[in-house]
Scaffold this motif. Structure first.
Motif, PDB file in Angstrom:
ATOM      1  N   ASP A  35       1.163   4.528   0.889  1.00  0.00           N
ATOM      2  CA  ASP A  35       0.568   5.607   1.688  1.00  0.00           C
ATOM      3  C   ASP A  35       1.465   6.846   1.713  1.00  0.00           C
ATOM      4  O   ASP A  35       0.981   7.969   1.692  1.00  0.00           O
ATOM      5  CB  ASP A  35       0.348   5.134   3.133  1.00  0.00           C
ATOM      6  CG  ASP A  35      -0.743   4.082   3.245  1.00  0.00           C
ATOM      7  OD1 ASP A  35      -1.437   3.827   2.235  1.00  0.00           O
ATOM      8  OD2 ASP A  35      -0.901   3.507   4.334  1.00  0.00           O
ATOM      9  N   ASP A  83       0.863  -1.184   0.000  1.00  0.00           N
ATOM     10  CA  ASP A  83       0.000   0.000   0.000  1.00  0.00           C
ATOM     11  C   ASP A  83       0.897   1.230   0.000  1.00  0.00           C
ATOM     12  O   ASP A  83       1.750   1.387   0.885  1.00  0.00           O
ATOM     13  CB  ASP A  83      -0.897   0.012   1.249  1.00  0.00           C
ATOM     14  CG  ASP A  83      -1.930  -1.099   1.215  1.00  0.00           C
ATOM     15  OD1 ASP A  83      -1.976  -1.842   0.214  1.00  0.00           O
ATOM     16  OD2 ASP A  83      -2.690  -1.217   2.190  1.00  0.00           O
ATOM     17  N   HIS A 133      -7.960   1.895   1.988  1.00  0.00           N
ATOM     18  CA  HIS A 133      -6.984   2.552   2.856  1.00  0.00           C
ATOM     19  C   HIS A 133      -7.467   2.416   4.308  1.00  0.00           C
ATOM     20  O   HIS A 133      -8.663   2.570   4.569  1.00  0.00           O
ATOM     21  CB  HIS A 133      -6.936   4.026   2.421  1.00  0.00           C
ATOM     22  CG  HIS A 133      -5.915   4.875   3.099  1.00  0.00           C
ATOM     23  ND1 HIS A 133      -4.650   4.448   3.416  1.00  0.00           N
ATOM     24  CD2 HIS A 133      -5.982   6.181   3.508  1.00  0.00           C
ATOM     25  CE1 HIS A 133      -3.984   5.441   3.986  1.00  0.00           C
ATOM     26  NE2 HIS A 133      -4.763   6.490   4.057  1.00  0.00           N
ATOM     27  N   TYR A 134      -6.565   2.148   5.228  1.00  0.00           N
ATOM     28  CA  TYR A 134      -6.864   1.860   6.646  1.00  0.00           C
ATOM     29  C   TYR A 134      -7.695   0.587   6.814  1.00  0.00           C
ATOM     30  O   TYR A 134      -8.201   0.325   7.900  1.00  0.00           O
ATOM     31  CB  TYR A 134      -7.679   2.985   7.319  1.00  0.00           C
ATOM     32  CG  TYR A 134      -6.977   4.301   7.520  1.00  0.00           C
ATOM     33  CD1 TYR A 134      -6.053   4.471   8.552  1.00  0.00           C
ATOM     34  CD2 TYR A 134      -7.240   5.384   6.690  1.00  0.00           C
ATOM     35  CE1 TYR A 134      -5.419   5.684   8.744  1.00  0.00           C
ATOM     36  CE2 TYR A 134      -6.610   6.605   6.880  1.00  0.00           C
ATOM     37  CZ  TYR A 134      -5.701   6.753   7.911  1.00  0.00           C
ATOM     38  OH  TYR A 134      -5.078   7.955   8.112  1.00  0.00           O
ATOM     39  N   HIS A 193      -5.892   2.121  -4.159  1.00  0.00           N
ATOM     40  CA  HIS A 193      -5.974   2.081  -2.696  1.00  0.00           C
ATOM     41  C   HIS A 193      -7.073   3.084  -2.352  1.00  0.00           C
ATOM     42  O   HIS A 193      -6.794   4.275  -2.193  1.00  0.00           O
ATOM     43  CB  HIS A 193      -4.613   2.501  -2.127  1.00  0.00           C
ATOM     44  CG  HIS A 193      -4.415   2.155  -0.684  1.00  0.00           C
ATOM     45  ND1 HIS A 193      -5.033   1.093  -0.070  1.00  0.00           N
ATOM     46  CD2 HIS A 193      -3.651   2.743   0.290  1.00  0.00           C
ATOM     47  CE1 HIS A 193      -4.666   1.038   1.201  1.00  0.00           C
ATOM     48  NE2 HIS A 193      -3.835   2.033   1.438  1.00  0.00           N
ATOM     49  N   HIS A 224       3.881  -2.215   3.589  1.00  0.00           N
ATOM     50  CA  HIS A 224       3.846  -0.846   3.062  1.00  0.00           C
ATOM     51  C   HIS A 224       5.229  -0.521   2.484  1.00  0.00           C
ATOM     52  O   HIS A 224       6.255  -0.984   3.016  1.00  0.00           O
ATOM     53  CB  HIS A 224       3.500   0.141   4.180  1.00  0.00           C
ATOM     54  CG  HIS A 224       2.071   0.041   4.640  1.00  0.00           C
ATOM     55  ND1 HIS A 224       1.627  -0.950   5.481  1.00  0.00           N
ATOM     56  CD2 HIS A 224       0.992   0.799   4.338  1.00  0.00           C
ATOM     57  CE1 HIS A 224       0.329  -0.798   5.695  1.00  0.00           C
ATOM     58  NE2 HIS A 224      -0.094   0.260   5.010  1.00  0.00           N
TER      59      HIS A 224
END
Ligand SMILES: [Zn+2]
Length: 427
Positions: free
Chosen positions: A163, A161, A285-286, A260, A383
């Motif tokens: 981020d 992911d 996301h999250y 995402h 990540h």
């Protein structure tokens, strides 16, 4: 095999759905027939049915009773009146995430919590209980499937992911200061300012993975910045030249991109437009999503894949199943068209929630894979910023060791596209 399901509106769709998944799991060709006289096997709650199910369970579901405390009084199986296990209904309850429907056991982000789950209550978070139900069912003399299915090694769906890409300059920089290493601080500054953001490390990740004969998927956020007091999207602009070039290099390779889905209110179609590259899959996301509401949005967007179904705060099986599957749509009584590949292991679970270190992550991942070595797809998330030097440098070692372990254990990678092809079935 010809299967008849009693035409009872309380469970006709549900039973067809779960039996189809069972048949797919056991590689049995089945057709549903309209008359019991045409069948080789019948399913229902009546005395004459060859596989019996608990009518009360389905009546309770239709009446909006979803809590596991209602359906699982003493044991982790739904039971028939004579005390025997109802494997089909148990598998249906678990695979379909029934415990999450309208649940009030949610955290500050609205996510269903492990603390209130069936898995926590029965200590089954790392147990593939649906597979146990399917295996037990296949042993029934009526099915005469005793030879079973020979499963190959499990595969790994590895993903990243994206981020943060700009966090390195502050976080790695601060880390080197704390360690009194001005030489390293200089190197962090030079790398980030002259070359490119150090956490925009797609090429480095691809190189490490290719050495282990692995590929993975990169999930991109298209919205940047704070959403509210608690939630933030990315720290990069999806149109940044260096970001575009990373996305393009992935598109041209065996690796894959995905969306995402951000924590903003944008619809999928708006976000997919902003992404500007064709993708088949998503991760929230999250892991901020509610299957009852958000699975429909994935379907409406025309996506074919999602890998969000995991607990942020705990590794394991959020629906007690180790394979990708088509989720059940309670509104239509059919399966969704997209494939859900549940998320099992995530770096931040260890770092942020369990407060454990990178070697705990490495050990737990290996233990989990060893326990579920045959016939599953295990979804592992690192990540991008955890695959870096300085602040998260323990994690890059864990990542490298895990790739080596996967390679040596012959646990091969599987991509979104391969999962879609392999795990889609008609019924
Ligand atoms: Zn994220």
């Amino acid at each position: 095999m010809k299967i008849f399901v009693e035409n009872n509106p309380n469970y006709l769709n549900e039973v067809k759905y779960i039996f189809s998944l069972f048949a797919f799991n056991k590689k049995i060709a089945i057709t549903f027939v309209e008359a019991i006289s045409d069948s080789e096997l019948s399913i229902g709650h009546l005395e004459h049915n060859s596989i019996k199910i608990d009518l009360n369970f389905y009546v309770n579901l239709k009446n909006g009773m979803y809590d596991h405390m209602i359906h699982f009084k003493k044991s982790s199986f739904i039971e028939l009146a004579d005390g025997t296990h109802d494997y089909l209904s148990t598998a249906f309850y678990l695979v379909s995430c029934v415990q999450e429907i309208r649940s009030k056991a949610v955290d500050k982000f609205g996510r269903f919590q492990y603390a209130s789950s069936f898995q926590k209550r029965f200590d089954l978070i790392e147990t593939n209980l649906v597979q146990i139900c399917f295996d037990s069912l296949s042993q029934l003399p009526i099915l005469s499937l005793n030879s079973g299915v020979v499963n190959g090694n499990s595969r790994i769906f590895l993903s990243h992911d994206m981020d943060s890409i700009h966090g390195s300059i502050m976080q790695d920089g601060f880390f080197t200061l704390k360690k009194f290493r001005p030489d390293q601080l200089l190197s962090v500054l030079i790398k980030n300012l002259i070359d490119k953001p150090s956490w925009l490390n797609v090429d480095r990740i691809m190189k490490m993975e290719s050495e282990a004969d692995f590929t993975s998927t990169f999930f991109w956020l298209v919205n940047k910045g704070k959403v509210d007091e608690r939630l933030s999207n990315s720290d990069y602009n999806i149109n940044d030249v260096k970001v575009r070039s990373a996305i393009e290099s992935i598109s041209k390779s065996k690796w894959e991109n995905g969306l995402h889905k951000s924590a903003s209110d944008d619809s999928f179609s708006v976000e997919l437009d902003k992404l500007k590259t064709k993708v088949v899959g998503n991760r929230y996301h999250y892991l901020k999503f509610n299957p009852e509401v958000d699975f429909q949005k994935i379907e409406d967007a025309g996506l074919l894949f999602d890998s969000s179904l995991g607990f942020a705060e705990r590794s394991g099986f959020r629906n007690c199943y180790g394979q990708p599957y088509r989720p059940f749509n309670f509104k239509t009584g059919k399966a969704y068209n997209f494939i859900e590949c549940p998320l099992n292991i995530m770096d931040t679970t260890f770092h942020n929630y369990l407060k454990l270190n990178s070697s705990d992550l490495e050990k737990a991942t290996i233990d989990f894979c060893e326990k579920h070595k045959k016939g599953n797809v295990l979804s592992v998330l690192f990540h991008n910023n955890y695959i870096s030097d300085f602040k998260y440098k323990g994690y890059i070692t864990a990542f490298r060791n895990l790739l080596k372990y996967f390679y040596e254990s012959d646990l091969k990678s599987i991509s979104q596209s391969e999962i879609i092809k392999e795990y889609y079935y008609e019924y």
